[in-house]
Scaffold this motif. Sequence first.
Motif, PDB file in Angstrom:
ATOM      1  N   ALA A   1      -4.919  47.407  37.121  1.00 20.75           N
ATOM      2  CA  ALA A   1      -5.420  48.318  38.153  1.00 20.75           C
ATOM      3  C   ALA A   1      -5.465  49.765  37.675  1.00 20.75           C
ATOM      4  CB  ALA A   1      -4.559  48.211  39.414  1.00 20.75           C
ATOM      5  N   SER A   2      -5.011  50.019  36.450  1.00 23.71           N
ATOM      6  CA  SER A   2      -5.092  51.350  35.840  1.00 23.71           C
ATOM      7  C   SER A   2      -6.200  51.308  34.790  1.00 23.71           C
ATOM      8  CB  SER A   2      -3.752  51.715  35.181  1.00 23.71           C
ATOM      9  OG  SER A   2      -3.866  52.932  34.477  1.00 23.71           O
ATOM     10  N   PRO A   3      -7.371  51.911  35.060  1.00 25.27           N
ATOM     11  CA  PRO A   3      -8.519  51.745  34.164  1.00 25.27           C
ATOM     12  C   PRO A   3      -8.263  52.138  32.720  1.00 25.27           C
ATOM     13  CG  PRO A   3      -9.224  52.686  36.243  1.00 25.27           C
ATOM     14  CD  PRO A   3      -7.726  52.666  36.274  1.00 25.27           C
ATOM     15  N   HIS A   4      -7.443  53.157  32.478  1.00 25.45           N
ATOM     16  CA  HIS A   4      -7.170  53.595  31.112  1.00 25.45           C
ATOM     17  C   HIS A   4      -5.762  53.222  30.653  1.00 25.45           C
ATOM     18  CE1 HIS A   4     -10.624  56.719  30.559  1.00 25.45           C
ATOM     19  NE2 HIS A   4     -11.029  55.468  30.491  1.00 25.45           N
ATOM     20  N   HIS A   5      -5.241  52.138  31.193  1.00 24.22           N
ATOM     21  CA  HIS A   5      -3.999  51.597  30.647  1.00 24.22           C
ATOM     22  C   HIS A   5      -4.218  51.276  29.171  1.00 24.22           C
ATOM     23  CE1 HIS A   5      -0.237  49.337  30.520  1.00 24.22           C
ATOM     24  NE2 HIS A   5      -0.887  48.321  29.958  1.00 24.22           N
ATOM     25  N   ASP A   6      -3.156  51.365  28.387  1.00 27.66           N
ATOM     26  CA  ASP A   6      -3.231  51.058  26.960  1.00 27.66           C
ATOM     27  C   ASP A   6      -2.675  49.641  26.758  1.00 27.66           C
ATOM     28  OD1 ASP A   6      -3.327  51.184  24.207  1.00 27.66           O
ATOM     29  OD2 ASP A   6      -1.981  52.881  24.012  1.00 27.66           O
ATOM     30  N   VAL A   7      -1.542  49.520  26.135  1.00 27.84           N
ATOM     31  CA  VAL A   7      -0.782  48.274  26.088  1.00 27.84           C
ATOM     32  C   VAL A   7       0.663  48.638  26.385  1.00 27.84           C
ATOM     33  CG1 VAL A   7      -2.300  47.124  24.426  1.00 27.84           C
ATOM     34  CG2 VAL A   7      -0.347  48.464  23.596  1.00 27.84           C
ATOM     35  N   SER A   8       1.448  47.653  26.765  1.00 29.39           N
ATOM     36  CA  SER A   8       2.863  47.915  27.065  1.00 29.39           C
ATOM     37  C   SER A   8       3.689  46.701  26.645  1.00 29.39           C
ATOM     38  CB  SER A   8       3.054  48.179  28.563  1.00 29.39           C
ATOM     39  OG  SER A   8       2.938  46.961  29.296  1.00 29.39           O
ATOM     40  N   ASP A   9       4.981  46.782  26.924  1.00 30.29           N
ATOM     41  CA  ASP A   9       5.867  45.659  26.622  1.00 30.29           C
ATOM     42  C   ASP A   9       5.922  44.645  27.765  1.00 30.29           C
ATOM     43  OD1 ASP A   9       6.532  46.610  24.101  1.00 30.29           O
ATOM     44  OD2 ASP A   9       8.180  47.836  24.869  1.00 30.29           O
ATOM     45  N   ARG A  10       5.056  44.800  28.757  1.00 25.45           N
ATOM     46  CA  ARG A  10       5.032  43.828  29.848  1.00 25.45           C
ATOM     47  C   ARG A  10       4.679  42.447  29.303  1.00 25.45           C
ATOM     48  NH1 ARG A  10       1.714  41.096  33.410  1.00 25.45           N
ATOM     49  NH2 ARG A  10       2.633  40.798  35.491  1.00 25.45           N
ATOM     50  N   VAL A  11       5.437  41.441  29.707  1.00 27.79           N
ATOM     51  CA  VAL A  11       5.178  40.059  29.300  1.00 27.79           C
ATOM     52  C   VAL A  11       4.114  39.476  30.226  1.00 27.79           C
ATOM     53  CG1 VAL A  11       6.153  37.760  29.019  1.00 27.79           C
ATOM     54  CG2 VAL A  11       7.498  39.774  28.385  1.00 27.79           C
ATOM     55  N   ILE A  12       3.062  38.966  29.647  1.00 27.24           N
ATOM     56  CA  ILE A  12       1.973  38.367  30.414  1.00 27.24           C
ATOM     57  C   ILE A  12       2.470  37.075  31.061  1.00 27.24           C
ATOM     58  CG2 ILE A  12      -0.326  37.333  30.215  1.00 27.24           C
ATOM     59  CD1 ILE A  12      -0.710  39.309  27.784  1.00 27.24           C
ATOM     60  N   GLU A  13       2.116  36.907  32.341  1.00 23.85           N
ATOM     61  CA  GLU A  13       2.592  35.764  33.108  1.00 23.85           C
ATOM     62  C   GLU A  13       1.436  34.838  33.481  1.00 23.85           C
ATOM     63  OE1 GLU A  13       4.424  37.423  36.530  1.00 23.85           O
ATOM     64  OE2 GLU A  13       5.945  38.554  35.406  1.00 23.85           O
ATOM     65  N   ALA A  14       1.748  33.595  33.690  1.00 24.44           N
ATOM     66  CA  ALA A  14       0.747  32.658  34.200  1.00 24.44           C
ATOM     67  C   ALA A  14       0.240  33.166  35.546  1.00 24.44           C
ATOM     68  CB  ALA A  14       1.348  31.266  34.332  1.00 24.44           C
ATOM     69  N   GLY A  15      -1.061  33.124  35.736  1.00 27.53           N
ATOM     70  CA  GLY A  15      -1.667  33.612  36.973  1.00 27.53           C
ATOM     71  C   GLY A  15      -2.145  35.042  36.896  1.00 27.53           C
ATOM     72  N   ASP A  16      -1.809  35.748  35.800  1.00 23.16           N
ATOM     73  CA  ASP A  16      -2.247  37.144  35.644  1.00 23.16           C
ATOM     74  C   ASP A  16      -3.758  37.232  35.445  1.00 23.16           C
ATOM     75  OD1 ASP A  16       0.210  38.338  35.890  1.00 23.16           O
ATOM     76  OD2 ASP A  16       0.476  38.727  33.738  1.00 23.16           O
ATOM     77  N   VAL A  17      -4.349  38.259  36.044  1.00 26.42           N
ATOM     78  CA  VAL A  17      -5.689  38.703  35.682  1.00 26.42           C
ATOM     79  C   VAL A  17      -5.506  39.807  34.643  1.00 26.42           C
ATOM     80  CG1 VAL A  17      -7.806  39.820  36.503  1.00 26.42           C
ATOM     81  CG2 VAL A  17      -6.661  38.080  37.913  1.00 26.42           C
ATOM     82  N   VAL A  18      -6.286  39.778  33.556  1.00 26.93           N
ATOM     83  CA  VAL A  18      -6.077  40.697  32.432  1.00 26.93           C
ATOM     84  C   VAL A  18      -7.397  41.369  32.055  1.00 26.93           C
ATOM     85  CG1 VAL A  18      -5.181  40.963  30.093  1.00 26.93           C
ATOM     86  CG2 VAL A  18      -4.280  39.146  31.568  1.00 26.93           C
ATOM     87  N   VAL A  19      -7.401  42.688  32.076  1.00 29.46           N
ATOM     88  CA  VAL A  19      -8.561  43.477  31.655  1.00 29.46           C
ATOM     89  C   VAL A  19      -8.412  43.791  30.167  1.00 29.46           C
ATOM     90  CG1 VAL A  19      -9.851  45.634  31.961  1.00 29.46           C
ATOM     91  CG2 VAL A  19      -8.809  44.500  33.948  1.00 29.46           C
ATOM     92  N   VAL A  20      -9.430  43.433  29.383  1.00 33.46           N
ATOM     93  CA  VAL A  20      -9.409  43.698  27.937  1.00 33.46           C
ATOM     94  C   VAL A  20     -10.619  44.564  27.596  1.00 33.46           C
ATOM     95  CG1 VAL A  20      -9.456  42.715  25.613  1.00 33.46           C
ATOM     96  CG2 VAL A  20      -8.210  41.535  27.450  1.00 33.46           C
TER      97      VAL A  20
END
Length: 373
Positions: A208-227
Motif C-alpha cells: 500500500a506504499s507505492p514507493h516502498h523498497d524492500v524490508s525484512d518482512r517475511v512474505i506470508e501465504a495469502g499476501d498480495v505483492v507489488v513488484v
Amino acid sequence: MSTIVSDLLRARLDRVRAAAAAAAADAMVIAPGSDLRYLIGGSGSSFERLTCLVLPVAGDPVLVVPKLEAPGYAEVPTDALGVRLATWVDGEDPYRLVAGLLGASTRVAVGDMLPALHVLALRDAVPGAEQVLAGPVLRELRMRKDAAEVAALRTAGAAIDRVHARMAEWLRAGRTEAEVGADIAAAIVAEGHTRAEFVIVGSGPNGASPHHDVSDRVIEAGDVVVVDIGGPVAEGYYSDSTRTYAVGEPRDADVADTYAVLQAAQRAAVDAVAPGVTAEQVDATARDVIAAAGFGEFFIHRTGHGIGLDVHEHPYVVAGNDLVLEPGMAFSVEPGIYRPGRWGARIEDIVVVTETGVEPLNRRPHELVVLPA
C-alpha cells in the motif's frame, strides 16, 4: 562509436543550438548526466571538480574536464562531433576558463542538475550573464524519441519482461522481501541490463506504499505483492515495469473485484494514448474508471511519467498537463489502488506514441498472477 551514431549526436547538438537560440539564450552549460549523454554519447560524473559542456549558440562546443578525469571521456567522439576538449588541473580556476568560453553571453542556460556549488561559482565568474534553466530547452527534444531510442526502449522492455516471467523462482512464503529483491536484482542484470536501478517488493501492507523498497518482512501465504523493477540497458535507456502477484490465494476477499477495476483502468488508459490526445486526458481516463468504482481516494499518484535516459523524465501523465501527445513520446501507464494497512496493487507498462496510436513495450499478462505459496 559508429559514423551513424556520430551523425545522430551532431544533429542533436545542432538542434539544441537552434532551440537555445529560439529561447533567447546565448549559450548552454550542460552538467554530467543524462543530458550530456544525450548530446555527446557519454554521461561522465559530477564531483567537486567542475565538468561541463559549454555549448554556444554561435561557435564550437567545448567539453571542460579536469585533466585527471579526461581518460574517462576517451570513448566520446569529440573530433567527429566538433567538440573541443579543454582540461584544467588543481590550482587553476575552471570557472574563469568557462567565463572565457562564454565571452559576452548575457543569457546562459544552465543544466538542471549542475550542482549549486558550480552554479554559484559560475554566477560570480560571469556576473553580467543571466542564468536560466536548460531543462525547458532540452526536454522538448528529449521527450520526442527517435527510432534508435525507441529501439533501445523496446530492448529494455523485453529484458524486464523476462525478469517478471521468472518471478515464481523467488517469490514465495517464508522468504523476506529483501531476499526476493536480491534475487530479482541479480536477474535484472542476467537478463540484459547493466545494473538494477530499483527493486520494489511490497508484500501485504507494504504494497500500500507505492514507493516502498524492500524490508525484512517475511512474505506470508495469502499476501498480495507489488513488484516494481527496472534498470538501464547498454544504450543507457531504462526499463520500468510493475506487476502484482499473490502468494497463494489472496487472504482478503475484496482483492479480486478491486484488482479487476485496476486492470480495466490501466487497459482503458493505454487504449486512450494516441497523437492529439493530451497527457491529462490519459490520466483522467484511468482515474475516472477507478473513481467510478468507488476507489478514487486510493489512487494517490499520477498515472505515468516519461522514460528514456532517465527513469523519470518528461512528459508526465498527470492532471493539469495539457501537453498534446506526439509520435515518439514514451511514458509509463501505471495506475494503482492502495488499501492502507492491508494491501496494494499496481500495473505498469511503458508505451510509445505512434503515428496512429500506441505501442506497449511490455508484454507480460496484466492479470493478478497467483503463485504457489
